[in-house]
Enzyme design. Structure first.
Site, PDB file in Angstrom:
ATOM      1  CE  LYS A   1      67.265  62.690  57.462  1.00  0.00           C
ATOM      2  NZ  LYS A   1      66.549  61.754  56.900  1.00  0.00           N
TER       3      LYS A   1
ATOM      4  CB  SER B   1      68.047  58.567  57.678  1.00  0.00           C
ATOM      5  OG  SER B   1      67.076  59.109  57.121  1.00  0.00           O
TER       6      SER B   1
ATOM      7  CB  SER C   1      63.817  58.019  57.545  1.00  0.00           C
ATOM      8  OG  SER C   1      64.691  56.861  57.099  1.00  0.00           O
TER       9      SER C   1
END
Length: 562
Positions: A87, A163, A187
């Site tokens: 990420k 997310s 997330s």
């Protein structure tokens, strides 16, 4: 040497291929880069996944270096030569870290985050940085000013959740065998549930968040997003452990992180007491799939029982009031403060002129990102964060006290009811174009207990469903073992149809397929007891007639046709 079919290959599979000499890290890395080129931007009648912010320009060179070391008989660690996506809030010394903000497109840290540093030390190739909800704020979709909206590969009209939706979409679509996400409240587990992955949110503090652009240091964790529990265990053995740069990791000393692989067992559920509750949810036309999701999760709990677990009805005690009140998240009062502190304490090259947009000049802050004017955050989001008073303040203190009370209550709940785990739907409803969230993220986020989302099947529309399990704090080995037992008994995961194997027989002028088409996949054969070498941390594979026989990672290869 050409790469094998890679759709649904996980870490253990890749290690087996590399160790058998059937492929190389260069060939695999090139195949993953080709898949990103083929499927991440619009293609055919699909909008493309938009899962990747930046592919590592040095990935192939790193792969070649690792191949040479392998040929010379030298391995850096248990991930030697394995491509991994991360990420884009994980700092990387060799690539910018945007946290999804276009204002940070050229923000370049001098050093890696601890997690990335540990991946590299274990021999992993950092293949790409993945898209994320901007500044990790939204948990129901992934959209950023840097890359736009990430699509769900099981239905590219639908949300990839957030997310960490970019990592989930990338791993589900086999842009890499596994990846890392962060979780402040759902997330990791949410995107994993909606894309048929194993998403592991470890005990808070077991993995370091040093060098990760924060959302809330009170709730942030770093964790793996994988295709199998075995792969999650492999990554946890690399990531877990004390880090002087992250004071919360002192809790890592409470457990032996070297036993995650060793502890995986197909009998781990025998005799375990698992609480399950039956809340009544109302149908919502905007969020479909409630009845089918409930039925699939009920079946998943029945599967836990079939493996020897004792299912305990906790409906009367694990109530809405307990979860939404006692266990509720304290919010993200500290977001702006924590981001400003990260910028102040992280040595980096800043985008030219960005720090001068707001006072104090010469200090990069959250307000500079907003003043840049290109953020994808809504005005309501911006107003919420900009209205936060300097920390410490009374609301921040009260939230901290509430969180401590929630942690104590969760600890006591497991004791009072003699439970090894609690089972629940990761999300009570299915993904839609605008929403793919979680239902019980507070259980892990506010209390710090480990939680995992496991594939539980698909609805009639092809939407993925996740079973979430939560265990007491620092019982990560037990939770992984129970998860593995369930996974091997059910084998629900299937790859998405919208991102099939590449057909390299019709390359485009740029060297990537113009119209990717499905190609035959090798068969993965199930095996018997786990190999001792893999249990020690190196996921060994054996070359077998008709395909690759893997230890521990036992999966059927199917096609998802919905």
């Amino acid at each position: 040497m050409s790469a094998p079919a890679v759709v649904d290959l996980g870490i253990a599979d890749v290690l087996a291929l590399l160790q058998s000499g059937q492929t190389t890290s260069v060939a695999l890395t090139q195949e993953y880069l080709d898949r990103i080129a083929a499927y991440d931007d619009p293609y055919g009648d699909q909008p493309g996944l938009a899962a990747i912010i930046l592919a590592n320009p040095d990935a192939l060179a790193t792969a070649a270096e690792l191949d040479a070391e392998r040929a010379a008989g030298s391995l850096r660690g248990p991930l030697h030569g394995v491509p991994i996506v991360v990420k884009d809030n994980y700092a990387t010394f060799d690539m910018p870290t945007t946290a999804g903000s276009i204002a940070l497109r050229s923000y370049q840290t001098k050093v890696d985050s601890t997690a990335v540093e540990r991946l590299r030390a274990a021999g992993a190739i950092i293949l790409a940085k993945t898209n994320m909800a901007e500044l990790a704020w939204h948990g129901t979709y992934t959209a950023s000013s840097e890359r736009g909206r990430t699509a769900n590969p099981y239905n590219q009209a639908n949300s990839a959740s957030g997310s960490s939706g970019g990592t989930a979409a990338a791993v589900a679509a086999s842009f890499g065998p596994a990846g890392l996400g962060t979780d402040s409240c759902g997330s990791i587990v949410g995107p994993s549930a909606h894309q048929s992955l194993v998403g592991y949110r470890p005990t808070m503090g077991l993995t370091s968040v040093a060098g990760i652009v924060p959302l809330s240091l009170r709730q942030d964790v770093s964790g793996p997003m994988t295709k199998t529990v075995t792969d999650a265990a492999i990554l946890m053995e690399v990531l877990a452990g004390y880090d002087p740069a992250d004071p919360q990791t002192v809790i890592a000393d409470e457990q032996d992180s070297d036993i995650y692989l060793e502890g995986l067992s197909e009998t781990a559920l025998v005799g375990k007491r698992i609480g399950y509750f039956h809340w009544t949810f109302e149908e919502d036309p905007a969020r479909p799939g409630l009845a089918e999701t409930t039925a699939l999760v009920d079946q998943a709990v029945a599967d836990l029982a079939a493996q020897g677990a004792e299912i305990v009805d906790i409906t009367d005690t694990f109530t809405r009031e307990f979860v939404s009140g006692t266990l509720a998240s304290g919010g993200w009062i500290d977001m702006r403060h924590d981001i400003d502190t990260f910028f102040a304490n992280t040595e980096a090259e800043w985008p030219e002129g960005l720090a001068e947009l707001t006072a104090p000049a010469g200090a990069l802050t959250f307000t500079d990102l907003i003043e840049d004017g290109r953020s994808s955050l809504t005005q309501g989001d911006i107003d919420y964060f900009m209205s936060a008073e300097p920390i410490p303040n009374q609301a921040w203190i009260d939230a901290g006290l509430a969180q401590q009370a929630g942690r104590a209550a969760m600890y006591q709940y497991f004791l009072d009811h003699d439970l090894d785990a609690i089972a629940m739907p990761t999300s009570a409803t299915s993904a839609t174009p605008d929403w793919a969230g979680t239902t019980f993220c507070d259980v892990g986020a506010n209390t710090g207990v480990p939680t995992v989302s496991l594939p539980a099947g698909f609805t009639s529309t092809g939407a993925a469903v996740g079973l979430e399990l939560a265990a007491p704090r620092s019982q990560d080995a037990s939770l992984l073992a129970m998860s593995y037992d369930y996974e091997q008994a059910t084998l629900h995961r299937v790859p998405p149809a919208s991102t099939p194997e590449l057909d390299h027989t019709v390359p485009s002028a740029g060297g990537t397929p113009e119209s990717p088409a499905a190609a035959p996949s090798p068969t993965l054969a199930a095996t018997g007891p786990a190999d001792a070498t893999l249990q020690a941390g190196v996921a060994a594979g054996l070359l077998a007639a008709g395909g690759i026989t893997l230890v521990v990672s036992q999966r059927r290869r199917r096609s998802h046709t919905s």
